[in-house]
Design a protein around this motif. Structure first.
Motif, mmCIF file in Angstrom:
data_model
loop_
_atom_site.group_PDB
_atom_site.id
_atom_site.type_symbol
_atom_site.label_atom_id
_atom_site.label_comp_id
_atom_site.label_asym_id
_atom_site.label_seq_id
_atom_site.Cartn_x
_atom_site.Cartn_y
_atom_site.Cartn_z
ATOM 1 N N HIS A 62 10.182 -32.285 -11.183
ATOM 2 C CA HIS A 62 9.209 -31.525 -12.182
ATOM 3 C C HIS A 62 8.138 -31.934 -12.883
ATOM 4 O O HIS A 62 7.858 -33.331 -13.005
ATOM 5 C CB HIS A 62 10.056 -30.836 -13.276
ATOM 6 N N THR B 261 10.741 -29.151 -18.563
ATOM 7 C CA THR B 261 11.408 -28.213 -17.373
ATOM 8 C C THR B 261 12.459 -29.133 -16.856
ATOM 9 O O THR B 261 13.574 -28.391 -16.397
ATOM 10 C CB THR B 261 10.446 -28.023 -16.239
ATOM 11 N N ALA B 262 12.467 -30.238 -16.648
ATOM 12 C CA ALA B 262 13.346 -31.186 -16.081
ATOM 13 C C ALA B 262 14.604 -31.296 -16.881
ATOM 14 O O ALA B 262 15.930 -31.135 -16.657
ATOM 15 C CB ALA B 262 13.153 -32.754 -15.754
ATOM 16 N N SER C 50 16.043 -32.841 -8.481
ATOM 17 C CA SER C 50 15.047 -32.019 -8.363
ATOM 18 C C SER C 50 13.805 -32.829 -9.162
ATOM 19 O O SER C 50 14.130 -33.635 -9.920
ATOM 20 C CB SER C 50 15.031 -30.667 -9.316
ATOM 21 N N LYS D 173 16.545 -28.170 -16.538
ATOM 22 C CA LYS D 173 17.347 -27.879 -15.338
ATOM 23 C C LYS D 173 18.667 -28.769 -15.347
ATOM 24 O O LYS D 173 19.596 -28.559 -14.941
ATOM 25 C CB LYS D 173 16.362 -28.413 -14.236
#
Length: 94
Positions: free
Chosen positions: A56, A61-62, A54, A65
């Motif tokens: 970001h 935020t990364a 993913s 996750k």
């Protein structure tokens, strides 16, 4: 005169040889998650993968996750700096 091997025995010998050669060259894959700089943001990438899991805008935020994935898989989160060096490692293994 030596006895010839049957097709079944030849097949079993070949399968054994292939299995032994493959087991010596490959490492077990891990589920460690790396938080790495990516384009103009941050990405989560599984260790050993070229593709990202993913991407970001913010590193925080990364990291969140990566932590979710690592907790589920009992793996580690490796957080990299913007320069690429490792900043921190968080373990969730047993």
């Amino acid at each position: 005169m030596p006895k010839e091997k049957s097709w079944k025995q030849l097949f079993l010998d070949l399968a054994k040889a292939i299995s032994e050669s493959l087991s010596g060259t490959s490492r077990a894959r891990t589920w460690h998650q790396h938080v790495v700089p990516y384009e103009d943001g941050w990405a989560v990438r599984r260790e050993g993968n070229k593709r990202i899991t993913s991407k970001h805008r913010k590193q925080s935020t990364a990291i969140n996750k990566a932590k979710v994935i690592a907790k589920r898989k009992k793996a580690d989160v490796i957080i990299h700096r913007a320069s690429g060096g490792i900043r921190e490692r968080i373990g969730y293994g047993d």
